[in-house]
Design a protein around this motif. Structure first.
Motif, PDB file in Angstrom:
ATOM      1  N   GLN A 105       0.823  -1.216   0.000  1.00 32.58           N
ATOM      2  CA  GLN A 105       0.000   0.000   0.000  1.00 32.58           C
ATOM      3  C   GLN A 105       0.856   1.264   0.000  1.00 32.58           C
ATOM      4  O   GLN A 105       0.596   2.189  -0.755  1.00 32.58           O
ATOM      5  N   TRP A 106       1.867   1.309   0.871  1.00 33.46           N
ATOM      6  CA  TRP A 106       2.623   2.557   0.977  1.00 33.46           C
ATOM      7  C   TRP A 106       3.724   2.703  -0.080  1.00 33.46           C
ATOM      8  O   TRP A 106       4.061   3.813  -0.475  1.00 33.46           O
ATOM      9  N   SER A 107       4.256   1.562  -0.572  1.00 32.34           N
ATOM     10  CA  SER A 107       5.311   1.668  -1.598  1.00 32.34           C
ATOM     11  C   SER A 107       4.729   2.116  -2.932  1.00 32.34           C
ATOM     12  O   SER A 107       5.398   2.821  -3.701  1.00 32.34           O
ATOM     13  N   ALA A 108       3.456   1.725  -3.204  1.00 26.53           N
ATOM     14  CA  ALA A 108       2.836   2.132  -4.466  1.00 26.53           C
ATOM     15  C   ALA A 108       2.642   3.643  -4.534  1.00 26.53           C
ATOM     16  O   ALA A 108       2.600   4.216  -5.630  1.00 26.53           O
ATOM     17  N   ARG A 109       2.540   4.291  -3.368  1.00 26.50           N
ATOM     18  CA  ARG A 109       2.323   5.745  -3.340  1.00 26.50           C
ATOM     19  C   ARG A 109       3.563   6.479  -2.858  1.00 26.50           C
ATOM     20  O   ARG A 109       3.501   7.665  -2.555  1.00 26.50           O
ATOM     21  N   LYS A 110       4.672   5.741  -2.770  1.00 30.19           N
ATOM     22  CA  LYS A 110       5.967   6.335  -2.421  1.00 30.19           C
ATOM     23  C   LYS A 110       5.914   7.060  -1.069  1.00 30.19           C
ATOM     24  O   LYS A 110       6.446   8.162  -0.911  1.00 30.19           O
ATOM     25  N   ILE A 111       5.216   6.446  -0.128  1.00 30.14           N
ATOM     26  CA  ILE A 111       5.126   7.008   1.233  1.00 30.14           C
ATOM     27  C   ILE A 111       6.269   6.446   2.058  1.00 30.14           C
ATOM     28  O   ILE A 111       6.597   5.253   1.980  1.00 30.14           O
ATOM     29  N   HIS A 112       6.914   7.303   2.851  1.00 31.33           N
ATOM     30  CA  HIS A 112       8.067   6.915   3.650  1.00 31.33           C
ATOM     31  C   HIS A 112       7.678   6.840   5.132  1.00 31.33           C
ATOM     32  O   HIS A 112       6.795   7.567   5.586  1.00 31.33           O
ATOM     33  N   PHE A 113       8.376   5.976   5.841  1.00 35.75           N
ATOM     34  CA  PHE A 113       8.159   5.827   7.292  1.00 35.75           C
ATOM     35  C   PHE A 113       9.397   6.276   8.052  1.00 35.75           C
ATOM     36  O   PHE A 113      10.534   5.954   7.663  1.00 35.75           O
ATOM     37  N   GLU A 114       9.175   7.032   9.089  1.00 36.28           N
ATOM     38  CA  GLU A 114      10.241   7.413  10.014  1.00 36.28           C
ATOM     39  C   GLU A 114       9.927   6.772  11.368  1.00 36.28           C
ATOM     40  O   GLU A 114       8.894   7.072  11.984  1.00 36.28           O
ATOM     41  N   LEU A 115      10.785   5.882  11.819  1.00 40.06           N
ATOM     42  CA  LEU A 115      10.531   5.106  13.030  1.00 40.06           C
ATOM     43  C   LEU A 115      11.457   5.546  14.155  1.00 40.06           C
ATOM     44  O   LEU A 115      12.672   5.726  13.950  1.00 40.06           O
ATOM     45  N   ASN A 154      -5.140   3.716   7.768  1.00 40.30           N
ATOM     46  CA  ASN A 154      -5.775   5.028   7.616  1.00 40.30           C
ATOM     47  C   ASN A 154      -4.741   6.094   7.303  1.00 40.30           C
ATOM     48  O   ASN A 154      -4.980   7.005   6.496  1.00 40.30           O
ATOM     49  N   GLY A 155      -3.568   6.022   7.977  1.00 38.91           N
ATOM     50  CA  GLY A 155      -2.516   7.000   7.701  1.00 38.91           C
ATOM     51  C   GLY A 155      -2.050   6.940   6.260  1.00 38.91           C
ATOM     52  O   GLY A 155      -1.830   7.981   5.613  1.00 38.91           O
ATOM     53  N   ILE A 156      -1.903   5.725   5.740  1.00 44.43           N
ATOM     54  CA  ILE A 156      -1.494   5.572   4.340  1.00 44.43           C
ATOM     55  C   ILE A 156      -2.593   6.056   3.406  1.00 44.43           C
ATOM     56  O   ILE A 156      -2.339   6.751   2.410  1.00 44.43           O
ATOM     57  N   LYS A 157      -3.839   5.706   3.717  1.00 47.09           N
ATOM     58  CA  LYS A 157      -4.968   6.046   2.856  1.00 47.09           C
ATOM     59  C   LYS A 157      -5.140   7.554   2.705  1.00 47.09           C
ATOM     60  O   LYS A 157      -5.386   8.062   1.606  1.00 47.09           O
ATOM     61  N   PHE A 158      -5.008   8.277   3.833  1.00 44.17           N
ATOM     62  CA  PHE A 158      -5.311   9.706   3.790  1.00 44.17           C
ATOM     63  C   PHE A 158      -4.071  10.580   3.593  1.00 44.17           C
ATOM     64  O   PHE A 158      -4.180  11.802   3.576  1.00 44.17           O
ATOM     65  N   SER A 159      -2.889   9.980   3.457  1.00 49.16           N
ATOM     66  CA  SER A 159      -1.676  10.766   3.185  1.00 49.16           C
ATOM     67  C   SER A 159      -1.559  11.066   1.692  1.00 49.16           C
ATOM     68  O   SER A 159      -2.063  10.311   0.842  1.00 49.16           O
ATOM     69  N   GLU A 160      -0.875  12.161   1.394  1.00 50.75           N
ATOM     70  CA  GLU A 160      -0.592  12.495  -0.004  1.00 50.75           C
ATOM     71  C   GLU A 160       0.545  11.604  -0.510  1.00 50.75           C
ATOM     72  O   GLU A 160       1.304  11.026   0.262  1.00 50.75           O
ATOM     73  N   ASP A 161       0.638  11.478  -1.840  1.00 51.70           N
ATOM     74  CA  ASP A 161       1.757  10.728  -2.410  1.00 51.70           C
ATOM     75  C   ASP A 161       3.078  11.380  -1.999  1.00 51.70           C
ATOM     76  O   ASP A 161       3.170  12.618  -1.877  1.00 51.70           O
ATOM     77  N   ASP A 162       4.104  10.536  -1.812  1.00 58.34           N
ATOM     78  CA  ASP A 162       5.422  10.995  -1.332  1.00 58.34           C
ATOM     79  C   ASP A 162       5.344  11.563   0.077  1.00 58.34           C
ATOM     80  O   ASP A 162       6.230  12.334   0.500  1.00 58.34           O
ATOM     81  N   GLY A 163       4.307  11.208   0.826  1.00 56.19           N
ATOM     82  CA  GLY A 163       4.163  11.698   2.198  1.00 56.19           C
ATOM     83  C   GLY A 163       5.034  10.919   3.178  1.00 56.19           C
ATOM     84  O   GLY A 163       5.722   9.957   2.823  1.00 56.19           O
ATOM     85  N   VAL A 164       4.975  11.362   4.450  1.00 53.10           N
ATOM     86  CA  VAL A 164       5.789  10.751   5.494  1.00 53.10           C
ATOM     87  C   VAL A 164       4.885  10.391   6.670  1.00 53.10           C
ATOM     88  O   VAL A 164       4.043  11.192   7.080  1.00 53.10           O
ATOM     89  N   ILE A 165       5.081   9.186   7.189  1.00 52.45           N
ATOM     90  CA  ILE A 165       4.375   8.743   8.395  1.00 52.45           C
ATOM     91  C   ILE A 165       5.413   8.493   9.481  1.00 52.45           C
ATOM     92  O   ILE A 165       6.353   7.715   9.280  1.00 52.45           O
ATOM     93  N   HIS A 166       5.244   9.190  10.579  1.00 56.38           N
ATOM     94  CA  HIS A 166       6.210   9.100  11.680  1.00 56.38           C
ATOM     95  C   HIS A 166       5.610   8.252  12.801  1.00 56.38           C
ATOM     96  O   HIS A 166       4.488   8.490  13.251  1.00 56.38           O
ATOM     97  N   VAL A 167       6.342   7.233  13.245  1.00 55.30           N
ATOM     98  CA  VAL A 167       5.910   6.357  14.336  1.00 55.30           C
ATOM     99  C   VAL A 167       6.954   6.410  15.441  1.00 55.30           C
ATOM    100  O   VAL A 167       8.138   6.112  15.195  1.00 55.30           O
ATOM    101  N   SER A 168       6.518   6.799  16.641  1.00 56.22           N
ATOM    102  CA  SER A 168       7.447   6.886  17.787  1.00 56.22           C
ATOM    103  C   SER A 168       6.827   6.187  18.982  1.00 56.22           C
ATOM    104  O   SER A 168       5.606   5.985  19.048  1.00 56.22           O
ATOM    105  N   MET A 169       7.684   5.858  19.936  1.00 59.49           N
ATOM    106  CA  MET A 169       7.216   5.138  21.108  1.00 59.49           C
ATOM    107  C   MET A 169       8.093   5.495  22.295  1.00 59.49           C
ATOM    108  O   MET A 169       9.315   5.602  22.181  1.00 59.49           O
TER     109      MET A 169
END
Length: 456
Positions: free
Chosen positions: A321-331, A355-370
């Motif tokens: 899902q995310w590679s097709a839209r060139k979305i990057h993850f920052e962990l 949901n984060g992938i679905k509603f992000s723009e192409d080439d977007g970034v999703i940040h996951v922290s803990m």
């Protein structure tokens, strides 16, 4: 069987008053019996000593004449015994039964002794005194006929009991009306609620148990009203969500009946029908999952798991899902182990990240922290998507609710994913909230206990 609460209250009070009055009367009589007998003995002894003094002072005939004319004989009965056992009486019994005098008592008095007994209970005394006359010693026995004190007590007790019963009955008849009135209000309100009318006002201001019951009833009524509203919304939403794919399936199925339909169009219509059928199946599955979670029929199967590793595996599983839209993850994940249900938490991260992938723009970034402390671990998942309006953030976790309504056709989904997420997090004794502004993405913050309280 008495079904009326009003009649029950009245009868209970009447029985209680009658029983209490009777018991109180006998108890009071028992308590004051010794005192009444003592008073009667004193009065009888004084009267007897006066009679003895008369016989000492006057000749026998004059003394007998004087005693026979005494007005005290209305309350006392006198018997004069000689040595042979014959006696002469003074006064009238007036229906009273005279006390028996035994030979031992008669001999004792003739020998100069004194006899004193209470043969008939309260305030009745038999007194034997020796009298010396010129004809020899005689035995005088005096007894009370109608003790004034005892008669007064009995009369007073009866009047008091009658007045107490009448006054108490009148008061309970009035008080019962006020006691039963709020219960009748509750009964009427219950019938109205059963008929579907939740706009009921009790106006019961009491602070007693009835008032507490009324306030609890109003709270229940408010909850039922909300539940009924949720039920109606649920039926409406289900009908709406089901109607859309059914309409598509029906329309394209009708289109397949066309004889001159090309092979390409036929396959496209079939693909749409299959897609809509899968959508309905997924929605039905989500409804079943949510229902089981809310009823807690499926309790979490707790086990120790590596939370950071689980999130990495979910991200890898969502790669198509995310590679097709060139979305990057920052962990920014530290090693954390928690005790939780692996499959349920897996669904939480899958829904939020999808949901984060679905509603992000192409080439977007999703940040996951803990990050974690002694008791809790907090996971923050931030996307760079369209965001959630402030007025919708309060309802984002309700079933069937879609925050981005203007794009509801563009973004597929039934609106139940976040409702399932919230229920799973709640079952793990955690919390979830969202921070977002329109066109600036959204951040979902999940807090979980490292070891739930249910863990033994």
């Amino acid at each position: 069987m008495i079904r009326s609460l009003y009649i029950r209250v009245v009868l209970t009070f009447l029985v209680s008053v009658i029983a209490g009055t009777v018991i109180s009367f006998f108890v009071s009589t028992w308590i004051f019996e010794d005192k009444l007998n003592e008073n009667a003995q004193i009065n009888l002894r004084n009267f007897g000593q006066d009679v003895v003094q008369i016989y000492k002072t006057l000749p026998l005939r004059e003394a007998e004449s004087f005693v026979s004319g005494m007005k005290q004989l209305d309350s006392y009965y006198i018997r004069m015994y000689d040595a042979t056992g014959q006696f002469q009486s003074y006064g009238k019994l007036n229906g009273h039964k005279s006390a028996a005098v035994s030979k031992e008592q008669l001999k004792k008095v003739l020998d100069g002794g004194v006899v004193q007994t209470t043969p008939n209970g309260i305030a009745t005394v038999l007194l034997g005194l020796p009298i010396k006359t010129e004809m020899g010693t005689k035995a005088m026995f005096l007894e009370t006929l109608a003790p004034p004190s005892a008669s007064f007590v009995v009369k007073f007790g009866l009047i008091f009991a009658s007045c107490s019963l009448i006054a108490g009955s009148l008061l309970i008849l009035v008080a019962s009306v006020y006691l039963v009135r709020p219960i009748k209000k509750l009964t009427k309100a219950t019938k109205r609620i059963a008929a579907g009318d939740f706009n009921v006002k009790l106006n019961i201001k009491q602070t007693t148990e009835i008032g507490t019951l009324a306030r609890s009833f109003e709270e229940m009524m408010h909850d039922l009203k909300q539940l009924e509203q949720m039920r109606r919304e649920f039926v409406t939403n289900v009908s709406h969500e089901v109607q859309s794919p059914l309409t598509s399936i029906s329309g394209y199925a009708q289109a397949l009946k066309q004889v001159n339909l090309g092979e390409h169009e036929r396959n496209r219509y079939l693909d749409i029908i299959i897609s809509e059928a899968k959508r309905m199946s997924k929605m039905s599955d989500n409804l079943l999952k949510l229902s089981m979670l809310e009823s807690q029929s499926q309790q979490p199967r707790l086990a120790i798991l590596s939370l950071d590793e689980q999130i990495r595996r979910v991200i890898v599983a969502l790669q198509p899902q995310w590679s097709a839209r060139k979305i990057h993850f920052e962990l920014d994940l530290e090693s954390v182990k928690v005790k939780a249900d692996h499959d349920q938490l897996n669904q939480v991260w899958t829904n939020i990240l999808s949901n984060g992938i679905k509603f992000s723009e192409d080439d977007g970034v999703i940040h996951v922290s803990m990050e974690q402390d002694a008791q809790y671990v907090t996971v923050r998942i931030s996307d760079s998507g369209i965001g959630i309006p402030i007025e919708d953030q309060k309802r984002i976790f309700e079933r069937f609710f879609k925050a981005d309504r203007s794009h509801s056709r563009k973004y597929d989904g039934s609106g139940m994913g976040l409702a399932i997420v919230k229920q799973i997090v709640s079952l793990h004794q955690g919390g979830i909230r969202v921070e977002s502004e329109p066109d600036q993405g959204a951040t979902f913050i999940v807090t979980l206990p490292i070891r739930p309280l249910t863990d033994s």
